[in-house]
Design an enzyme around this catalytic site. Structure first.
Site, PDB file in Angstrom:
ATOM      1  N   ASP A 187      39.247  86.598   6.590  1.00  0.00           N
ATOM      2  CA  ASP A 187      38.590  85.306   6.356  1.00  0.00           C
ATOM      3  C   ASP A 187      37.122  85.371   6.784  1.00  0.00           C
ATOM      4  O   ASP A 187      36.371  84.404   6.625  1.00  0.00           O
ATOM      5  CB  ASP A 187      39.347  84.139   7.012  1.00  0.00           C
ATOM      6  CG  ASP A 187      39.474  84.279   8.513  1.00  0.00           C
ATOM      7  OD1 ASP A 187      39.000  85.291   9.066  1.00  0.00           O
ATOM      8  OD2 ASP A 187      40.057  83.367   9.146  1.00  0.00           O
TER       9      ASP A 187
ATOM     10  N   LYS B   5      48.038  88.266   8.231  1.00  0.00           N
ATOM     11  CA  LYS B   5      47.511  88.278   9.602  1.00  0.00           C
ATOM     12  C   LYS B   5      47.269  86.846  10.055  1.00  0.00           C
ATOM     13  O   LYS B   5      46.765  86.026   9.285  1.00  0.00           O
ATOM     14  CB  LYS B   5      46.203  89.078   9.662  1.00  0.00           C
ATOM     15  CG  LYS B   5      45.554  89.062  11.048  1.00  0.00           C
ATOM     16  CD  LYS B   5      44.468  90.107  11.176  1.00  0.00           C
ATOM     17  CE  LYS B   5      43.113  89.678  10.706  1.00  0.00           C
ATOM     18  NZ  LYS B   5      42.550  88.483  11.398  1.00  0.00           N
TER      19      LYS B   5
ATOM     20  N   GLU C 202      40.311  92.043  19.199  1.00  0.00           N
ATOM     21  CA  GLU C 202      38.885  91.876  18.916  1.00  0.00           C
ATOM     22  C   GLU C 202      38.127  91.540  20.199  1.00  0.00           C
ATOM     23  O   GLU C 202      38.492  90.585  20.908  1.00  0.00           O
ATOM     24  CB  GLU C 202      38.691  90.758  17.868  1.00  0.00           C
ATOM     25  CG  GLU C 202      37.236  90.566  17.495  1.00  0.00           C
ATOM     26  CD  GLU C 202      37.032  89.771  16.196  1.00  0.00           C
ATOM     27  OE1 GLU C 202      38.030  89.422  15.526  1.00  0.00           O
ATOM     28  OE2 GLU C 202      35.872  89.496  15.875  1.00  0.00           O
TER      29      GLU C 202
HETATM   30  O1  KIV Z   1      38.346  88.187   9.148  1.00  0.00           O
HETATM   31  C1  KIV Z   1      38.138  89.344   9.517  1.00  0.00           C
HETATM   32  O2  KIV Z   1      37.400  90.111   8.901  1.00  0.00           O
HETATM   33  C2  KIV Z   1      38.804  89.794  10.718  1.00  0.00           C
HETATM   34  C3  KIV Z   1      38.301  91.061  11.337  1.00  0.00           C
HETATM   35  C4  KIV Z   1      37.022  90.803  12.055  1.00  0.00           C
HETATM   36  C5  KIV Z   1      39.323  91.688  12.204  1.00  0.00           C
HETATM   37  O3  KIV Z   1      39.681  89.142  11.204  1.00  0.00           O
END
Ligand code: KIV
Length: 306
Positions: free
Chosen positions: A81, A153, A222
């Site tokens: 996202d 995710k 992260e």
């Molecule tokens: O949205 C994204 O790109 C992420 C990464 C920073 C892990 O969650």
């Protein structure tokens, strides 16, 4: 919230890529070449994790970059996202919709079918698409899977554990996300390192173990201290940690594509390396990233971590 483009999506993706004449625009071959690699799968990722082979992941938002990353040997593509900032010019990920996530996931999946098509696609559940109830989370996850994702995710620990269990029990592979969770940036008070100090690190450890127990097969860590990420990685034998700003001790690494190509007018985060510097092109930069992660030369704990 419902993603309404489902039927339309199926019709679009069922069209064979060779049905149209070869286009002079873009860089994708008109049809899928024969794959020279085995496709990534949950068991294959678990095998890599078990034998200590680093897992590579990059974000991807469109067909061309997805195909290029796949051709460069990147194993996992995260339709993150972060596309809110990267593609939509939003100030954060908070306003990204499920419909937008599905649109980009479809593009990535379509791109892969025109290349090797072996990468594992992780679709980000946007803010507001899983917080309401486990049933809402299931509907959102189904929309992402139908758009072409292999895994979803979602951010956070504690209350998310039962949502993860609910999805996994229904056959949906889940990647969790702890540490800096950008969807809750307002609650966290900014993009800061998380898990510092005894109390915060104990909470993060407890949440990570609970998420593994609930069946999360991957966990993005992260911006957490490298020592904490490394010790969690050693503890989580059934859940592969994927670090971003979490040091070299994680089971795999992820970067935002535009950052690792230096496409960034703002301040580059400390944990990013510009792989396009010194590479003749984008594909070679991606190959350099894969190689650096595999051999452990990226990230460097002194330079890219806390
Ligand atoms: O949205 C994204 O790109 C992420 C990464 C920073 C892990 O969650």
């Amino acid at each position: 919230m419902r993603y309404k483009a489902g039927l339309e999506t199926k019709a679009r993706t069922m069209t064979h890529p060779t049905a149209a004449p070869a286009s002079p625009y873009g860089t994708l071959p008109p049809a899928s070449p024969v794959a020279t690699r085995r496709p990534l799968s949950l068991p294959r990722l678990a095998e890599m994790h078990a034998r200590g082979e680093k897992i590579t992941m990059l974000t991807a938002y469109d067909a061309t970059f997805a195909a290029m990353a796949d051709a460069a040997g990147v194993e996992c593509l995260l339709v993150g996202d972060s596309l809110g900032m990267v593609c939509q010019g939003l100030p954060s990920t908070v306003a990204v919709s499920l419909e937008t996530m599905c649109y980009h996931t479809e593009s990535v999946a379509r791109g892969l079918r025109r290349a090797q098509g072996t990468a594992w696609i992780v679709g980000d559940m946007p803010f507001g698409s899983y917080q309401e109830s486990r049933e809402q989370a299931l509907k959102s996850a189904v929309a992402l899977l139908q758009a072409g994702a292999h895994m979803v995710k979602l951010e956070g620990g504690g209350w998310t554990t039962e949502t993860v269990r609910f999805l996994v029990e229904r056959g949906i592979p889940v990647c969790a996300h702890l540490g800096l969770t950008p969807q809750t940036v307002h609650a966290l008070g900014g993009y800061r390192v998380q898990g510092r100090g005894d109390e915060a690190s104990a909470l993060l450890r407890q949440q990570a173990l609970a998420l593994q127990d609930a069946g999360a097969a991957m966990l993005v860590l992260e911006m957490v201290p490298a020592a904490l990420a490394a010790s969690l990685t050693a503890e989580l034998v059934h859940c592969a940690t994927i670090g971003i700003g979490a040091g070299k001790g994680t089971a795999g690494q992820v970067l935002v594509l535009h950052d690792m190509l230096g496409i960034n007018l703002g301040k580059m985060p400390k944990f990013v390396h510009n792989f396009l510097q010194g590479a003749p092109g984008v594909r070679e930069a991606m190959e350099a990233y894969v190689q650096a992660v595999k051999v452990g030369s990226f990230p460097d704990d002194q330079q890219h971590a806390w």
